[in-house]
Enzyme design. Structure first.
Site, PDB file in Angstrom:
ATOM      1  N   SER A 108       0.739  -1.172   0.092  1.00 24.81           N
ATOM      2  CA  SER A 108      -0.268  -0.065  -0.247  1.00 24.81           C
ATOM      3  C   SER A 108       0.773   1.288  -0.088  1.00 24.81           C
ATOM      4  O   SER A 108       0.285   2.380  -0.379  1.00 24.81           O
ATOM      5  CB  SER A 108      -1.057   0.101   1.180  1.00 24.81           C
ATOM      6  OG  SER A 108      -0.243   0.093   2.278  1.00 24.81           O
ATOM      7  N   LYS A 145       0.491   4.028   6.825  1.00 27.50           N
ATOM      8  CA  LYS A 145      -0.018   5.039   5.579  1.00 27.50           C
ATOM      9  C   LYS A 145       0.582   6.420   5.816  1.00 27.50           C
ATOM     10  O   LYS A 145       1.342   6.803   6.836  1.00 27.50           O
ATOM     11  CB  LYS A 145      -1.366   5.113   5.906  1.00 27.50           C
ATOM     12  CG  LYS A 145      -2.365   4.019   5.690  1.00 27.50           C
ATOM     13  CD  LYS A 145      -2.413   3.555   3.961  1.00 27.50           C
ATOM     14  CE  LYS A 145      -3.204   2.377   3.634  1.00 27.50           C
ATOM     15  NZ  LYS A 145      -2.791   1.058   4.140  1.00 27.50           N
TER      16      LYS A 145
END
Length: 188
Positions: A108, A145
């Site tokens: 990600s 993230k």
């Protein structure tokens, strides 16, 4: 004197073994006991974060550092000049008591240079700021993230188009667990 029924070994008494191996006593700060117990109880099921370890710089290894920088474009004449020695503990770690190594377990954050199995150096003593790469805990699951702070609040941006951003909603457990300060990547 009357005989007592107290004391001695009783069937089914004592701590129950959770694992079929020897255990080890580990000292942790009292303020972190509940958090660590919760982490250990959390079932592992393909989370993005795998294998969290506190950094323990018990050894000092100094590596020679060349004074000249390496050209990424046209090569320059090489100089055999060692400027000083670099200790990786001092280079990577600012607060050893709040620093952990975490392995990434998804793609990600690929466009930010984080690949599967890269070791992320995480400092829990830093206050996360806009655009920092962070380790967040959302409903007891860890993720890595980029933190985005805007007028609506804060949310987590994936650095790969194949993954969704995370916008926490009311009632959802959301905590910034630490700030990623370095990525350790193996090329070979």
């Amino acid at each position: 004197m009357s005989e007592s029924n107290l004391g001695g070994k009783r069937a089914g008494a004592g701590r129950k073994p959770n694992y079929n191996e020897a255990t080890k006593v580990v000292r942790i700060p009292e303020s972190r006991v509940i958090e660590i117990k919760d982490y250990l109880k959390t079932p592992k099921k393909g989370n993005e974060i795998d294998d969290i370890r506190q950094f323990n710089p018990v050894t000092k290894l100094e590596i020679p550092m060349v004074i000249e920088r390496v050209q990424a474009g046209f090569p320059s004449p090489a100089q055999d000049y060692i400027d000083k020695k670099l200790d990786l503990n001092e280079f990577l770690i600012h607060n050893e008591n709040a620093t952990f190594i975490v392995r990434a377990n998804s793609l990600s954050m690929l466009n930010a240079g984080i690949d599967i199995n890269d070791a992320l150096v995480v400092d829990r003593s830093l206050e996360a700021q806009h655009r920092d790469i962070v380790i967040a805990c959302i409903d007891n699951e860890f993720t890595v993230k980029r933190l985005i702070v805007d007028v609506k609040g804060c949310w987590l941006k994936a650095e790969n188009e194949g993954y969704d951003d995370i916008h926490p909603v009311d009632g959802q457990d959301f905590e910034i667990w630490g700030v990623v300060t370095n990525v350790i990547k193996k090329f070979r």
